[in-house]
Design an enzyme around this catalytic site. Structure first.
Site, mmCIF file in Angstrom:
data_model
loop_
_atom_site.group_PDB
_atom_site.id
_atom_site.type_symbol
_atom_site.label_atom_id
_atom_site.label_comp_id
_atom_site.label_asym_id
_atom_site.label_seq_id
_atom_site.Cartn_x
_atom_site.Cartn_y
_atom_site.Cartn_z
ATOM 1 N N GLY A 174 0.825 -1.199 0.000
ATOM 2 C CA GLY A 174 0.000 0.000 0.000
ATOM 3 C C GLY A 174 0.863 1.253 0.000
ATOM 4 C CB SER A 224 2.981 -3.417 -3.879
ATOM 5 O OG SER A 224 2.732 -2.116 -4.334
ATOM 6 C CE1 TYR A 225 6.272 2.489 0.955
ATOM 7 C CE2 TYR A 225 5.741 1.208 2.903
ATOM 8 C CZ TYR A 225 6.347 2.294 2.314
ATOM 9 O OH TYR A 225 7.054 3.192 3.100
ATOM 10 C CG HIS A 244 1.167 -4.548 -8.588
ATOM 11 N ND1 HIS A 244 2.398 -3.952 -8.656
ATOM 12 C CD2 HIS A 244 0.736 -4.380 -7.314
ATOM 13 C CE1 HIS A 244 2.699 -3.432 -7.474
ATOM 14 N NE2 HIS A 244 1.712 -3.682 -6.640
#
Length: 478
Positions: free
Chosen positions: A123, A218-219, A455
């Site tokens: 996120g 991702s994050y 992703h």
């Protein structure tokens, strides 16, 4: 007065809830903009390596809690479920009333021998249970009716016991009774995740000596190496819980701000999303290094690039957008772009929350309030990754090659900055007679692409994702 304030905070959390990757919401772009504004104000981020130091870890009583956390069944669950699943809360700060929610899917076979794998979504502010377990690599998918589940035959718990953690507090079902806890960042997230693990292992002592891996996307390119480094640091302390960390895997991971930007716009250009003129304008006017000056000309060309992108699915450029009129049942091999809607509806059914032992809440995929209050995010975590590699941790970076958010170009540029030596040259790896992707082996590092995945790699290519994951656990190139 305090109750009224907490209710107002809770209302804000609900209002600022979003779907991850849906409806134009892009939490990673938001955190990049926050960091960019800090650099414009000459606030330079510090490396996390020097920030996290040992402090006594809270360990609470865990007797009997495992049995209470066992899930008898989930509403709409298909018949024939042949594995144990658990969910509930682990308190990480009793004074603040801060507790993190987890979901464990054990293996159908060899569960007592298979390793333990922790999965983290990024996120920041997005749910590892809703996004990770229910949309990507967990044992079930939510059907289009939003009330029944189907089995994911490519779930990662086929080869490992997979633990999904909602982190930090305020994300998914995790919560705190202290409103200031919703202002957080990388450092506190790593500390809370470590405290969670120490307490969870007391609740599930059979996993204490098991091989342990951390994965995420991702994050979580920040979360995973930061937590891994903290584990290594605390493993050296006498009378401290030893966590048998063997490796980490980072998927389409944001690990370095400079390469995130350069890789993104190069991917746009090489995939015919932006024109030669826009790409040349970015190259000529943008300096994405930490000390670089952010110019109006650079901002203008970046805005042109995002406008040119238009309304494609940023997270998988070849996947259709969710149509409001769509009511098709998602298959496991063809990802349904409306899946997030089904998950959101399902996880807000009272009986579902009750079966998960979750507190009643308006569950959402991502929490924009948490993101907006994020306090610390280093410009790069590559030094942390280098530290892990130097300490013998098996580091894999994998990339779905149709993702434009953290594209394969970004991952390759980041690896270049690690300056590690080549061991196994680039080659195609095969799955069922077709190219599953490509792989290259470095000293203490492996890079794998998954062909045709966006992703959320296990969502778009579940079979290839499981094949890659099995290779990772085995320590063998696919």
């Amino acid at each position: 007065m305090k109750i009224a304030f907490l209710l107002s905070i809770h209302f804000c959390l609900l209002v600022l809830s979003h779907c991850y990757g849906g409806n134009g919401y892009d939490p990673l772009e938001s955190i990049l903009n926050i960091q960019r504004s800090k650099r414009s104000d000459h606030i330079i981020t510090k490396e996390l390596t020097s920030e996290i130091s040992y402090s006594p870890v809270y360990v609470g009583p865990q007797d009997g809690l495992k049995d209470l956390d066992k899930i008898s069944s989930l509403p709409g669950e298909p018949s024939g479920t042949d594995f144990d699943q658990y969910s509930g809360y682990v308190t990480v700060d009793p004074n603040h009333g801060r507790a993190l929610f987890y979901y464990l899917a054990e293996s159908p076979i060899f569960s007592s021998n298979n390793p333990l794998v922790l999965w983290l979504n990024g996120g920041p502010g997005c749910s590892s249970f809703g996004n990770g377990a229910m949309m990507e690599l967990g044992p079930f998918r939510v059907n289009a009716d939003s009330v029944t589940l189907s089995r994911n035959k490519y779930a990662w718990n086929n080869v490992a016991n997979v633990l999904f953690l909602e982190s930090p507090a305020g994300v998914g079902f995790s919560y705190s009774n202290t409103s200031s806890d919703y202002t957080t960042g990388d450092i506190q997230t790593a500390k809370d995740s470590y405290t969670f693990l120490v307490n969870w292992l007391e609740r599930f002592p059979e996993y204490k000596t098991r091989d342990f891996y951390i994965t995420g996307e991702s994050y979580a390119g920040h979360y995973v190496p930061q937590l891994a480094q903290l584990i290594l640091q605390n493993n050296k302390i006498a009378n401290q819980t030893i966590i048998n960390l063997k490796g980490i895997a980072l998927g389409n991971a944001y690990v370095d701000e400079e390469t995130e930007n350069t890789g993104l716009f190069d991917y746009f250009w090489t995939h015919a999303i932006i024109s030669d003129e826009i790409h040349e304008g970015i190259i000529s006017n943008c300096n994405f290094t930490e000390a670089g000056t952010i110019t109006d000309a650079c901002n203008d060309y970046e805005n042109q690039a995002y406008a040119a992108k238009s309304n494609i699915n940023f997270y998988d450029i070849y996947t259709p957008l969710c149509s409001p009129s769509s009511n098709s049942t998602p298959s496991i091999t063809e990802f349904d772009p409306c899946t997030e809607n089904y998950i959101g509806s399902y996880l807000n059914i009272a009986a579902v929350q009750q079966s998960l032992h979750a507190k009643p809440v308006n569950w959402a995929s991502c929490n924009g309030f948490i993101l907006g209050q994020w306090t610390d995010s280093p410009f790069t975590v590559l030094p942390v990754i280098q530290d892990l590699m130097a300490n013998g941790i098996n580091v894999w970076i994998y990339s779905g090659d149709t993702d434009a958010r953290v594209p394969v170009t970004t991952s390759r540029y980041s690896i270049d900055k690690l300056k590690t030596s080549l061991k196994t040259p680039w080659y195609p790896w095969m799955y069922k007679g077709e190219v599953g992707g490509y792989v290259v082996g470095y000293q203490n590092l492996t890079f794998v692409t998954i062909r045709g995945a966006g992703h959320f790699v296990p969502s778009y290519q579940p079979a290839r994702a499981l094949a890659f994951f099995s290779s990772f656990l085995g320590g063998n190139l696919p």
